[in-house]
Motif scaffolding. Structure first.
Motif, PDB file in Angstrom:
ATOM      1  N   UNK B  77      -8.525  -1.008  35.568  1.00 20.56           N
ATOM      2  CA  UNK B  77      -8.599  -0.519  34.202  1.00 20.56           C
ATOM      3  C   UNK B  77     -10.033  -0.070  33.956  1.00 20.56           C
ATOM      4  N   UNK B  78     -10.194   1.181  33.612  1.00 21.14           N
ATOM      5  CA  UNK B  78     -11.527   1.720  33.365  1.00 21.14           C
ATOM      6  C   UNK B  78     -11.922   1.486  31.913  1.00 21.14           C
ATOM      7  N   UNK B  79     -13.216   1.249  31.717  1.00 21.61           N
ATOM      8  CA  UNK B  79     -13.764   1.089  30.360  1.00 21.61           C
ATOM      9  C   UNK B  79     -12.904   0.151  29.528  1.00 21.61           C
ATOM     10  N   UNK B  80     -12.799  -1.075  30.020  1.00 15.74           N
ATOM     11  CA  UNK B  80     -11.915  -2.058  29.397  1.00 15.74           C
ATOM     12  C   UNK B  80     -12.264  -2.270  27.928  1.00 15.74           C
ATOM     13  N   UNK B  81     -11.232  -2.360  27.119  1.00 12.49           N
ATOM     14  CA  UNK B  81     -11.383  -2.520  25.671  1.00 12.49           C
ATOM     15  C   UNK B  81     -10.789  -3.857  25.230  1.00 12.49           C
ATOM     16  N   UNK B  82     -11.222  -4.375  24.077  1.00 12.64           N
ATOM     17  CA  UNK B  82     -10.633  -5.636  23.590  1.00 12.64           C
ATOM     18  C   UNK B  82      -9.107  -5.581  23.489  1.00 12.64           C
ATOM     19  N   UNK B  83      -8.569  -4.423  23.190  1.00 14.39           N
ATOM     20  CA  UNK B  83      -7.117  -4.268  23.109  1.00 14.39           C
ATOM     21  C   UNK B  83      -6.422  -4.388  24.443  1.00 14.39           C
ATOM     22  N   UNK B  84      -7.179  -4.410  25.518  1.00 11.65           N
ATOM     23  CA  UNK B  84      -6.590  -4.599  26.842  1.00 11.65           C
ATOM     24  C   UNK B  84      -6.356  -6.079  27.145  1.00 11.65           C
ATOM     25  N   UNK B  85      -6.872  -6.939  26.304  1.00  9.92           N
ATOM     26  CA  UNK B  85      -6.685  -8.380  26.510  1.00  9.92           C
ATOM     27  C   UNK B  85      -5.205  -8.714  26.456  1.00  9.92           C
ATOM     28  N   UNK B  86      -4.715  -9.317  27.532  1.00 11.17           N
ATOM     29  CA  UNK B  86      -3.283  -9.607  27.652  1.00 11.17           C
ATOM     30  C   UNK B  86      -3.067 -10.289  29.003  1.00 11.17           C
ATOM     31  N   UNK B  87      -1.821 -10.645  29.270  1.00 10.95           N
ATOM     32  CA  UNK B  87      -1.449 -11.106  30.604  1.00 10.95           C
ATOM     33  C   UNK B  87      -0.844  -9.918  31.350  1.00 10.95           C
ATOM     34  N   UNK B  88      -1.276  -9.740  32.569  1.00 13.74           N
ATOM     35  CA  UNK B  88      -0.801  -8.629  33.380  1.00 13.74           C
ATOM     36  C   UNK B  88       0.032  -9.171  34.542  1.00 13.74           C
ATOM     37  N   UNK B  89       1.206  -8.588  34.704  1.00 14.02           N
ATOM     38  CA  UNK B  89       2.114  -8.973  35.776  1.00 14.02           C
ATOM     39  C   UNK B  89       2.338  -7.797  36.713  1.00 14.02           C
ATOM     40  N   UNK B  90       2.402  -8.096  37.995  1.00 16.08           N
ATOM     41  CA  UNK B  90       2.943  -7.114  38.905  1.00 16.08           C
ATOM     42  C   UNK B  90       4.375  -7.524  39.225  1.00 16.08           C
ATOM     43  N   UNK B  91       5.206  -6.563  39.480  1.00 15.29           N
ATOM     44  CA  UNK B  91       6.594  -6.824  39.814  1.00 15.29           C
ATOM     45  C   UNK B  91       6.980  -5.926  40.974  1.00 15.29           C
ATOM     46  N   UNK B  92       7.835  -6.454  41.847  1.00 15.64           N
ATOM     47  CA  UNK B  92       8.259  -5.681  43.006  1.00 15.64           C
ATOM     48  C   UNK B  92       9.769  -5.510  42.993  1.00 15.64           C
ATOM     49  N   UNK B  93      10.184  -4.464  43.666  1.00 11.20           N
ATOM     50  CA  UNK B  93      11.604  -4.155  43.748  1.00 11.20           C
ATOM     51  C   UNK B  93      11.950  -3.817  45.187  1.00 11.20           C
ATOM     52  N   UNK B  94      13.099  -4.325  45.609  1.00 12.50           N
ATOM     53  CA  UNK B  94      13.615  -4.017  46.931  1.00 12.50           C
ATOM     54  C   UNK B  94      14.568  -2.844  46.832  1.00 12.50           C
ATOM     55  N   UNK B  95      14.408  -1.891  47.699  1.00 18.02           N
ATOM     56  CA  UNK B  95      15.268  -0.724  47.706  1.00 18.02           C
ATOM     57  C   UNK B  95      16.730  -1.138  47.786  1.00 18.02           C
ATOM     58  N   UNK B  96      17.562  -0.565  46.906  1.00 14.73           N
ATOM     59  CA  UNK B  96      18.981  -0.895  46.906  1.00 14.73           C
ATOM     60  C   UNK B  96      19.336  -2.037  45.980  1.00 14.73           C
ATOM     61  N   UNK B  97      18.326  -2.686  45.432  1.00 14.02           N
ATOM     62  CA  UNK B  97      18.551  -3.771  44.487  1.00 14.02           C
ATOM     63  C   UNK B  97      17.968  -3.372  43.138  1.00 14.02           C
ATOM     64  N   UNK B  98      18.542  -3.917  42.115  1.00  7.61           N
ATOM     65  CA  UNK B  98      18.115  -3.533  40.772  1.00  7.61           C
ATOM     66  C   UNK B  98      17.130  -4.508  40.169  1.00  7.61           C
ATOM     67  N   UNK B  99      16.909  -5.631  40.809  1.00  4.74           N
ATOM     68  CA  UNK B  99      16.108  -6.665  40.175  1.00  4.74           C
ATOM     69  C   UNK B  99      14.622  -6.480  40.438  1.00  4.74           C
ATOM     70  N   UNK B 100      13.837  -6.946  39.503  1.00  5.98           N
ATOM     71  CA  UNK B 100      12.398  -6.999  39.650  1.00  5.98           C
ATOM     72  C   UNK B 100      11.995  -8.450  39.886  1.00  5.98           C
ATOM     73  N   UNK B 101      11.106  -8.661  40.826  1.00 10.20           N
ATOM     74  CA  UNK B 101      10.552  -9.987  41.078  1.00 10.20           C
ATOM     75  C   UNK B 101       9.120 -10.009  40.586  1.00 10.20           C
ATOM     76  N   UNK B 102       8.842 -10.901  39.669  1.00  5.52           N
ATOM     77  CA  UNK B 102       7.535 -10.973  39.032  1.00  5.52           C
ATOM     78  C   UNK B 102       6.690 -12.087  39.628  1.00  5.52           C
TER      79      UNK B 102
END
Lengths: 113, 112
Positions: B77-102
């Protein structure tokens, strides 16, 4: 254009009771997924529905069930509530069941006492 | 265990700094990744995504990098701002499946 809407926003239930949570997807999206987010953790997948059929199920007990209606809205039902079911329940919509780009609603905060 | 995790549970930065949030994934078959931002009391907000046939993707003030060799994902995140304060999650997906794994998430705290 409205995003994903969920109702209610907050709910308090007693152990052993039943709860129904509701979700309306983004217009044009046909797939709805449900996730449970326990405090301090990432969301965990519960169900996915597409064209009114269940297309995926996570590792949750049979007390959890869901359905999707012809207008693509969805309900999540939980029977025999346990204290451990207290969580934020999130609904996500996507265009298709194999299209993983998912957009989330604000969630329903369920507290079981 | 979970197949997606984060190295740093909390990241504190000053306003205007650049932020880097990291994520490790263990499933080499995953071919789609999303970064979400979650503010207190709200649902996860889609920030940016990347497919496994890419190693970099840029959005507005955000860049996602994917290193498939070491199974590592990062959000810059460039030039981080106070409004960027939050929890950030990455999620992955397996091809052929609809679910996200966080993963568990990283809390970003931005000081004015």
């Amino acid at each position: 254009d409205a995003g994903v809407t969920q109702s209610p926003t907050h709910l308090i239930k007693t152990r052993g009771q039943h709860v129904t949570l509701r979700c309306s997807p983004i217009s044009g999206h046909k797939s709805v997924s449900w996730y449970q987010q326990v405090l301090g953790q990432g969301p965990q997948f519960i169900f996915q529905y597409y064209e009114k059929e269940e297309r995926g199920r996570g590792n949750f007990p049979d007390r959890f069930s869901a359905r999707q209606f012809p207008n693509y809205s969805s309900e999540l039902n939980v029977n025999a509530l346990l204290l451990g079911d207290s969580a934020l329940y999130l609904c996500a919509s996507s265009r298709g069941h194999l299209l993983p780009e998912a957009f989330f609603g604000q969630g329903t905060r369920l507290t079981v006492v | 265990g979970e197949s997606v995790g984060l190295h740093l549970p909390t990241l504190s930065v000053q306003e205007g700094d650049n932020s880097i949030i990291n994520c490790a994934y263990s499933n080499s078959a995953s071919d789609y990744f999303i970064w979400y931002k979650q503010e207190s009391g709200k649902g996860p907000q889609f920030i940016i995504d990347i497919r496994s046939n890419m190693d970099k993707r840029q959005g507005q003030r955000v860049t996602v990098l994917l290193n498939k060799t070491v199974k590592h994902l990062s959000l810059q995140i460039a030039a981080t701002q106070p409004g960027d304060s939050a929890v950030y999650f990455c999620a992955e997906n397996l091809s052929g499946y609809s679910t996200l794994t966080f993963g568990k998430g990283t809390m970003l705290l931005v000081s004015p």
